[in-house]
Design a protein around this motif. Structure first.
Motif, PDB file in Angstrom:
ATOM      1  N   ILE B 373       0.841  -1.201   0.000  1.00 20.19           N
ATOM      2  CA  ILE B 373       0.000   0.000   0.000  1.00 20.19           C
ATOM      3  C   ILE B 373       0.877   1.252   0.000  1.00 20.19           C
ATOM      4  O   ILE B 373       0.676   2.168  -0.793  1.00 20.19           O
ATOM      5  N   ALA B 374       1.894   1.261   0.858  1.00 21.15           N
ATOM      6  CA  ALA B 374       2.783   2.423   0.940  1.00 21.15           C
ATOM      7  C   ALA B 374       3.445   2.674  -0.410  1.00 21.15           C
ATOM      8  O   ALA B 374       3.552   3.809  -0.874  1.00 21.15           O
ATOM      9  N   PHE B 375       3.863   1.596  -1.045  1.00 20.09           N
ATOM     10  CA  PHE B 375       4.557   1.708  -2.325  1.00 20.09           C
ATOM     11  C   PHE B 375       3.614   2.251  -3.396  1.00 20.09           C
ATOM     12  O   PHE B 375       3.955   3.183  -4.126  1.00 20.09           O
ATOM     13  N   VAL B 376       2.425   1.671  -3.429  1.00 20.38           N
ATOM     14  CA  VAL B 376       1.445   2.095  -4.437  1.00 20.38           C
ATOM     15  C   VAL B 376       1.060   3.560  -4.220  1.00 20.38           C
ATOM     16  O   VAL B 376       0.991   4.349  -5.165  1.00 20.38           O
ATOM     17  N   ILE B 377       0.861   3.930  -2.944  1.00 20.83           N
ATOM     18  CA  ILE B 377       0.482   5.314  -2.635  1.00 20.83           C
ATOM     19  C   ILE B 377       1.561   6.274  -3.123  1.00 20.83           C
ATOM     20  O   ILE B 377       1.280   7.272  -3.776  1.00 20.83           O
ATOM     21  N   SER B 378       2.842   5.950  -2.842  1.00 21.10           N
ATOM     22  CA  SER B 378       3.898   6.883  -3.246  1.00 21.10           C
ATOM     23  C   SER B 378       3.950   7.005  -4.763  1.00 21.10           C
ATOM     24  O   SER B 378       4.126   8.098  -5.291  1.00 21.10           O
ATOM     25  N   ILE B 379       3.819   5.881  -5.447  1.00 18.98           N
ATOM     26  CA  ILE B 379       3.871   5.947  -6.906  1.00 18.98           C
ATOM     27  C   ILE B 379       2.702   6.770  -7.431  1.00 18.98           C
ATOM     28  O   ILE B 379       2.869   7.626  -8.311  1.00 18.98           O
ATOM     29  N   ALA B 380       1.535   6.550  -6.826  1.00 18.19           N
ATOM     30  CA  ALA B 380       0.353   7.308  -7.271  1.00 18.19           C
ATOM     31  C   ALA B 380       0.578   8.802  -7.066  1.00 18.19           C
ATOM     32  O   ALA B 380       0.289   9.603  -7.953  1.00 18.19           O
ATOM     33  N   VAL B 381       1.130   9.180  -5.901  1.00 13.98           N
ATOM     34  CA  VAL B 381       1.391  10.598  -5.637  1.00 13.98           C
ATOM     35  C   VAL B 381       2.365  11.154  -6.668  1.00 13.98           C
ATOM     36  O   VAL B 381       2.165  12.230  -7.238  1.00 13.98           O
ATOM     37  N   GLY B 382       3.437  10.381  -6.933  1.00 13.70           N
ATOM     38  CA  GLY B 382       4.443  10.823  -7.905  1.00 13.70           C
ATOM     39  C   GLY B 382       3.839  11.071  -9.272  1.00 13.70           C
ATOM     40  O   GLY B 382       4.124  12.076  -9.921  1.00 13.70           O
ATOM     41  N   VAL B 383       2.979  10.158  -9.696  1.00 16.30           N
ATOM     42  CA  VAL B 383       2.395  10.286 -11.037  1.00 16.30           C
ATOM     43  C   VAL B 383       1.362  11.411 -11.059  1.00 16.30           C
ATOM     44  O   VAL B 383       1.413  12.291 -11.910  1.00 16.30           O
ATOM     45  N   VAL B 384       0.453  11.377 -10.075  1.00 15.29           N
ATOM     46  CA  VAL B 384      -0.651  12.344 -10.088  1.00 15.29           C
ATOM     47  C   VAL B 384      -0.131  13.779 -10.020  1.00 15.29           C
ATOM     48  O   VAL B 384      -0.558  14.650 -10.776  1.00 15.29           O
TER      49      VAL B 384
END
Lengths: 241, 406
Positions: B373-384
């Motif tokens: 979850i932490a990994f996915v959240i960070s990637i999502a923040v980076g992309v968004v």
């Protein structure tokens, strides 16, 4: 007979809209053959840099035809433009335009990145190119550690590294003293003698001695087009109305 | 693609290193958001683990019968507010007798809790748990001195929770002492060993409770309010079958009115888990806001970076970079910021949960899911938050970029 590498027909470039509208280029027709060293001269604001930018695919004409290597490129996609810039065009700027936080060799190798050349091979080619300009000792310097003349030679090395069809130079000596200017012009002459096509924009009339052809632009129109070099066969003045 | 990716990554690292403090602050911004989510999730995970452990501790053959008062949607809140304790229970002693007659249920302990004034050496108001001997066996409760509770647990005898014993008589050794409740005299026959369990059995704090016989005690009336029946299933058939059997038996008594529920295994803890889920979701949303703030930080910095490097963009385009390549280059830079923020936030969060654990009985529990979850959240923040600056960079005209002076 040398092949035509650039053909431009009825090229116009408009900047601004309404009252602020200006025509930087008006109905320009031009053919450039392989192996020519063309100097584009003219007063400030006459549109010579705009012409060079359009030839270099850095800008688009408002309307008109442009054939590069017999392919129409006036309305191709940005992606294809980028590819042609990478493969066919080497550009030299007045203010060198080196990336300041990259070493000299990385700057020279930059065009090869976008050609997907591997790092080792890339640096090898760049190093060989720098060797041609006696800059091997400066490979790992940063651009701002070099003199203006040296930086411009690095930029020339970068423009040549991808073996382009044409080299475009926009006032390459504009920021240099006379000594450095001389060195840079000698380099360009040598490159020309090796068979490269060069289009150079300048307003220094003294430099036209290096050219095989001088085009003078006034107010966005070609005012005169003179073929100087007797060795280049039959470069006729082709102006069309 | 992978070739350019490698270049973009090394370019991005170089560029981030060139602006160390700025990059670090942005990373910290993201890490705060990620950290708070990690704290919440790992603590929730810890609580869930306590529940699971308890299921294992009491065995999966525990069956609980409860009266139902409300429909399921309101159930969560009725547990929160304890409003059910004001309603009258549908369970009767008759139900207990019926269950006793079943072969599959060996231990049966109804629970009726009420508040009484206890007159010992000190006077205290506390919970009186009316139940049967089986209660101690079902939950494996022992006395301090190891006596067998079941033998003495009759008419006027009571068992005390360890802390209540101290509060009533200022002593832990109070066997044989007398106690008056509602005018009736009782004798202390046992004191429970201290229990240190973060979850109370049947919502009773066992250390603070007093136990008496539901059938024989003179102060318990003949139709007590039975809040719950605990049953330990025995025999060959599995727990679910026994539960079904109990369900049918009580249904007969209640003339098929479904005013009770029979729970077994992990279903017993479902209400608790529902509340937990609700709380952790709410907290995560709040933590998500800090993540958005961090993300805006990334966007801000990337916009500054793109402006600062306009000329570089122009040069790269002049030598052949396509819009897409420029976009990916800047997107990777924001992704690296976000992923670094994620890693740092994960460490902070884990540390934070550990600190919380020092003051609570909850041990933080980080499962692989939380890491994901932490990994996915960070990637999502980076992309968004990186896509807009990257898009701006890509859209710039090469000729304009080259004209740009700092």
């Amino acid at each position: 007979m040398a092949t035509t590498i650039i053909e431009i027909r009825g090229l116009n470039k408009r900047f601004g809209v309404g009252d602020a509208e200006t025509l930087a280029l008006r109905d320009v027709n031009l053919k450039i053959k392989m192996g020519e060293f063309v100097m584009v001269t003219g007063p400030s604001g006459c549109g010579k840099t705009t012409l060079l930018n359009i030839i270099g695919l850095l800008d688009r004409a408002t309307y008109g035809e442009y054939y590069l290597d017999n392919h129409p490129v006036a309305r191709i996609s940005k992606r294809k433009q980028a590819r042609l810039r990478n493969e066919k065009i080497g550009t030299i700027f007045q203010n060198f335009n080196l990336i300041q936080n990259m070493t000299v060799i990385e700057n020279v190798a930059l065009p090869l990145i976008y050609r997907r050349v591997g790092k080792t091979k890339r640096l090898k080619i760049a190093s060989r190119m720098l060797g041609r300009f006696q800059l091997n000792e400066r490979e790992y310097y940063l651009p701002n550690q070099l003199s203006g003349g040296q930086q411009q030679r690095v930029a020339i090395a970068r423009s040549l590294v991808g073996s382009p069809s044409i080299i475009l130079a926009d006032e390459p000596t504009g920021n240099l003293d006379s000594r450095a200017s001389h060195i840079v012009m000698e380099e360009l002459r040598e490159i020309h003698e090796q068979g490269n096509t060069i289009i150079m924009v300048t307003h220094n009339a003294n430099l036209t001695a290096y050219a095989t052809r001088v085009i003078n632009i006034v107010d966005g129109r070609i005012d005169s087009d003179i073929n100087i070099n007797k060795h280049t066969p039959k470069t006729r003045n082709r102006r069309r109305k | 693609m992978s070739f350019l990716l490698k270049n973009h990554i090394s370019d991005a690292i170089q560029s981030l290193k060139a602006n160390r403090s700025r990059s670090l602050l942005t990373v910290i911004g993201i890490s705060i958001g990620v950290a708070s989510i990690i704290v919440i999730l790992s603590l929730t995970g810890g609580v869930k683990r306590i529940i699971t452990n308890q299921i294992q501790q009491y065995g999966e053959d525990l069956i609980i019968v409860r009266p139902t008062y409300t429909d399921h949607a309101k159930d969560i809140f009725s547990h929160l507010t304890n409003s059910t304790s004001f309603a009258s229970s549908s369970l009767t002693l008759q139900d207990i007798t019926s269950i006793k007659n079943l072969d599959d249920a060996t231990l049966i302990a109804p629970v009726a809790v009420s508040q009484y004034e206890l007159l010992g050496d000190n006077t205290i108001v506390s919970s009186v748990v009316a139940t049967t001997q089986d209660f101690f066996n079902i939950f494996g409760l022992t006395t301090r001195d190891g006596d067998n509770l079941t033998d003495n647990f009759s008419q006027n005898s009571i068992v005390l929770g360890s802390r209540l014993s101290v509060r009533l008589f200022d002593s832990v050794d109070t066997i044989g002492k007398k106690l008056t409740i509602k005018g009736e005299s009782f004798i202390v026959v046992g004191i429970l060993s201290p229990i240190s369990d973060p979850i109370n059995i049947n919502n009773i704090n066992l250390d603070e409770a007093i136990f008496m016989n539901i059938e024989k005690s003179p102060i318990i009336d003949k139709t007590p309010q039975i809040q719950q029946i605990n049953i330990r299933a025995k025999g060959q058939s599995d727990t679910q079958t026994t539960a079904n059997l109990i369900d049918q038996t009580i249904a007969k008594n209640h003339k098929n009115t479904k005013d009770y529920e029979v729970l077994s295994g992990e279903n017993i803890y479902n209400p608790a888990e529902n509340i937990l889920g609700l709380i952790s979701t709410t907290l995560s949303i709040v933590a998500g806001i800090s993540l958005v703030v961090g993300g805006i930080g990334v966007m801000n910095i990337m916009l500054v970076t793109v402006t600062e490097r306009t000329r570089e963009i122009g040069i790269r385009k002049a030598v052949g970079a396509s819009n897409w390549q420029i976009m990916v280059q800047f997107l990777i830079e924001s992704l690296i910021l976000a992923i670094l923020g994620g890693i740092l936030g994960f460490s902070f969060g884990y540390l934070g949960a550990g600190i919380v654990a020092l003051f609570t009985p909850i041990l933080p529990f980080v499962s692989l899911d939380i890491v994901k979850i932490a990994f996915v959240i960070s990637i999502a923040v980076g992309v968004v938050f990186g896509i807009y600056p990257a898009f701006r960079a890509a859209r710039k005209k090469p000729v304009d970029c080259l004209k740009y002076y700092r």
